[in-house]
Motif scaffolding. Structure first.
Motif, short mmCIF file in Angstrom:
data_model
loop_
_atom_site.label_atom_id
_atom_site.label_comp_id
_atom_site.label_asym_id
_atom_site.label_seq_id
_atom_site.Cartn_x
_atom_site.Cartn_y
_atom_site.Cartn_z
N ALA A 384 11.87 45.11 76.51
CA ALA A 384 12.40 45.30 75.16
C ALA A 384 11.83 44.24 74.22
O ALA A 384 11.24 43.25 74.65
N GLU A 385 12.02 44.44 72.93
CA GLU A 385 11.57 43.44 71.97
C GLU A 385 12.40 42.17 72.12
O GLU A 385 13.55 42.21 72.57
N ASP A 386 11.79 41.04 71.78
CA ASP A 386 12.52 39.78 71.77
C ASP A 386 13.46 39.80 70.57
O ASP A 386 13.01 39.79 69.42
N PRO A 387 14.78 39.84 70.79
CA PRO A 387 15.72 39.95 69.67
C PRO A 387 15.74 38.73 68.76
O PRO A 387 16.29 38.78 67.67
N PHE A 388 15.12 37.64 69.20
CA PHE A 388 15.12 36.41 68.42
C PHE A 388 13.91 36.33 67.48
O PHE A 388 13.81 35.43 66.67
N CYS A 389 13.01 37.31 67.56
CA CYS A 389 11.77 37.22 66.79
C CYS A 389 12.05 37.35 65.29
O CYS A 389 12.76 38.26 64.86
N PHE A 390 11.46 36.45 64.51
CA PHE A 390 11.63 36.46 63.06
C PHE A 390 10.51 37.21 62.36
O PHE A 390 10.49 37.33 61.13
N VAL A 391 9.53 37.72 63.11
CA VAL A 391 8.39 38.42 62.54
C VAL A 391 8.75 39.89 62.38
O VAL A 391 9.13 40.55 63.35
N GLY A 392 8.64 40.41 61.18
CA GLY A 392 9.00 41.80 60.94
C GLY A 392 7.79 42.69 60.72
O GLY A 392 6.97 42.43 59.84
N ASN A 393 7.67 43.75 61.53
CA ASN A 393 6.60 44.74 61.39
C ASN A 393 5.21 44.12 61.30
O ASN A 393 4.37 44.51 60.50
N GLY A 394 4.99 43.09 62.14
CA GLY A 394 3.66 42.50 62.21
C GLY A 394 3.33 41.60 61.05
O GLY A 394 2.17 41.26 60.85
N ALA A 395 4.32 41.20 60.26
CA ALA A 395 4.04 40.35 59.10
C ALA A 395 4.99 39.19 59.07
O ALA A 395 6.14 39.29 59.48
N VAL A 396 4.51 38.05 58.59
CA VAL A 396 5.34 36.88 58.41
C VAL A 396 5.67 36.77 56.91
O VAL A 396 4.76 36.77 56.08
#
Length: 400
Positions: A384-396
């Motif tokens: 599954a995706e890392d739920p802690f990731c702050f990167v949205g849709n491949g963009a910072v």
């Protein structure tokens, strides 16, 4: 592990890494190990589950109530050291629990040092007196990472569930400095202490810390019970990364290095911030990070041995599903080299078919899909995706 300082000052790191690229791992300085591409891991060794504290965010549920039952004996521990030396492990980190509660820790450290193995210590610091600091130094341990979770006594003591812990920990830094033992700050950033991050960095500098290591919360051990309550949201994560970036940029790299742990995607923020700044070190930073093919070191450059001899891909991957084996049944070197081990194969497969945002993220090759332990714990699915990731849709976005 996201080495902010070494990427921000990449020219020196690149040249240093290249100088040591073809040397035996035992001859590679610890500051370059993360970039060596090795598969002989740094071993985080929980030598005991006993601890004099009972911290809210402990990944191993250590505490005063734990016993020595099932712990590796001295003879077994010495055999582990022999095996690690023979396979060329570059560094072991004695941790716990509180490793200073293990009665034979001094003998183990001296034996490992005599065999040429580099050593570090992870400790809560409350047991380090001037005499203990000298013993740590004299037995060959080169570095002590000391936990400090608040710039104020109230914050730190609440985390540690121990009034007076802050005072003792601060005294530990003084004792280490006087003994000539290099030491650094380790903290886990949560909702309860994130507002003190800047003050914590300043405190670390004043204490003479050579490293400032920020850990993000992972839902394992006792931290599983408080994960939802304590975990930071995206805005707080970006604020913290931006603050560390600014502090690392302002701080002489020879004075203190900054790094974060447990979120490989942090390097995306770092590179984006350097690009926004027009940093002349950006190209070198990319050169350091891209060959790692995913920032997570679990199962490749990092391993964990617990107090009972169980082997895991990292110190946070401690659920039964992630058990690699036990050194009482098979030496660590054999377990690690066993190419078809299903647990290690999952962690080493950097082209796995991740789900959610990680599946089609343009940064996937750089961060490797974030933290798989967190994904498994929160989503119930290793892929599954890392739920802690702050990167949205491949963009910072909103780099500050």
């Amino acid at each position: 592990m996201n080495r902010i300082t070494q990427c921000l000052h990449g020219r020196g790191t690149v040249s240093g890494a290249m100088r040591h690229h073809h040397k035996p791992q035992s001859d590679v300085p610890s500051r370059y190990l993360a970039f060596s591409g090795m598969y002989r891991p740094v071993v985080f060794w929980n030598v005991t589950d006993r601890c004099n504290l009972s911290c809210t965010h402990c990944y191993s549920k250590s505490g005063p109530g734990r016993t020595t039952e099932g712990e590796l004996t001295t003879a077994e521990a010495l055999s582990v050291i022999d095996d690690l030396v023979d396979m060329g492990v570059p560094l072991i980190l004695f941790t716990g629990g509180e490793p200073l509660l293990r009665e034979d820790i001094w003998g183990l450290a001296r034996y490992a040092g005599n065999r040429g193995l580099k050593m570090a210590l992870s400790t809560n610091g409350t047991l380090i007196t001037p005499e203990i600091a000298r013993r740590i130094k004299d037995c060959g341990i080169e570095y002590a990472g000391i936990s400090l979770d608040g710039a104020q006594a109230g914050t730190h003591d609440r985390f540690r569930n121990s009034p007076g812990a802050f005072k003792k920990t601060i005294a530990a830094f003084t004792a280490c400095k006087e003994a000539g033992l290099r030491c650094g700050v380790r903290l886990t950033l949560t909702k309860e202490n994130c507002q003190e991050l800047g003050d914590l960095v300043d405190l670390a500098v004043s204490l003479g810390a050579s490293r400032f290591c920020l850990y993000w919360l992972v839902p394992t051990g006792r931290a599983s019970d408080s994960y939802t309550q304590l975990q930071l949201d995206r805005d707080k994560v970006v604020d913290a990364l931006s603050l560390l970036y600014r502090k690392a940029k302002e701080t002489d790299p020879e004075t203190m290095e900054f790094l974060t742990v447990d979120a490989p995607q942090d390097c995306i923020h770092l590179l984006a911030a350097m690009e926004k700044d027009g940093s002349e070190d950006l190209a070198d930073a990319r050169e350091l990070l891209e060959p790692l093919k995913g920032g997570c070191s679990a199962g490749t450059r990092v391993a964990n041995i617990d107090a009972q001899g169980n082997v895991f891909p990292c110190q946070f991957a401690r659920s039964p599903e992630f058990l690699v084996g036990n050194i009482r049944d098979r030496p660590f070197s054999e377990l690690w080299a066993y190419g078809t081990n299903p647990v290690l194969s999952r962690f080493r497969e950097k082209q796995a078919r991740f789900g959610g945002r990680c599946g089609d993220c343009t940064y996937r090759d750089l961060c490797g899909g974030g933290c798989r332990v967190r994904a498994h714990a929160v989503e119930g699915d290793f892929l599954a995706e890392d739920p802690f990731c702050f990167v949205g849709n491949g963009a910072v976005k909103d780099i500050r």
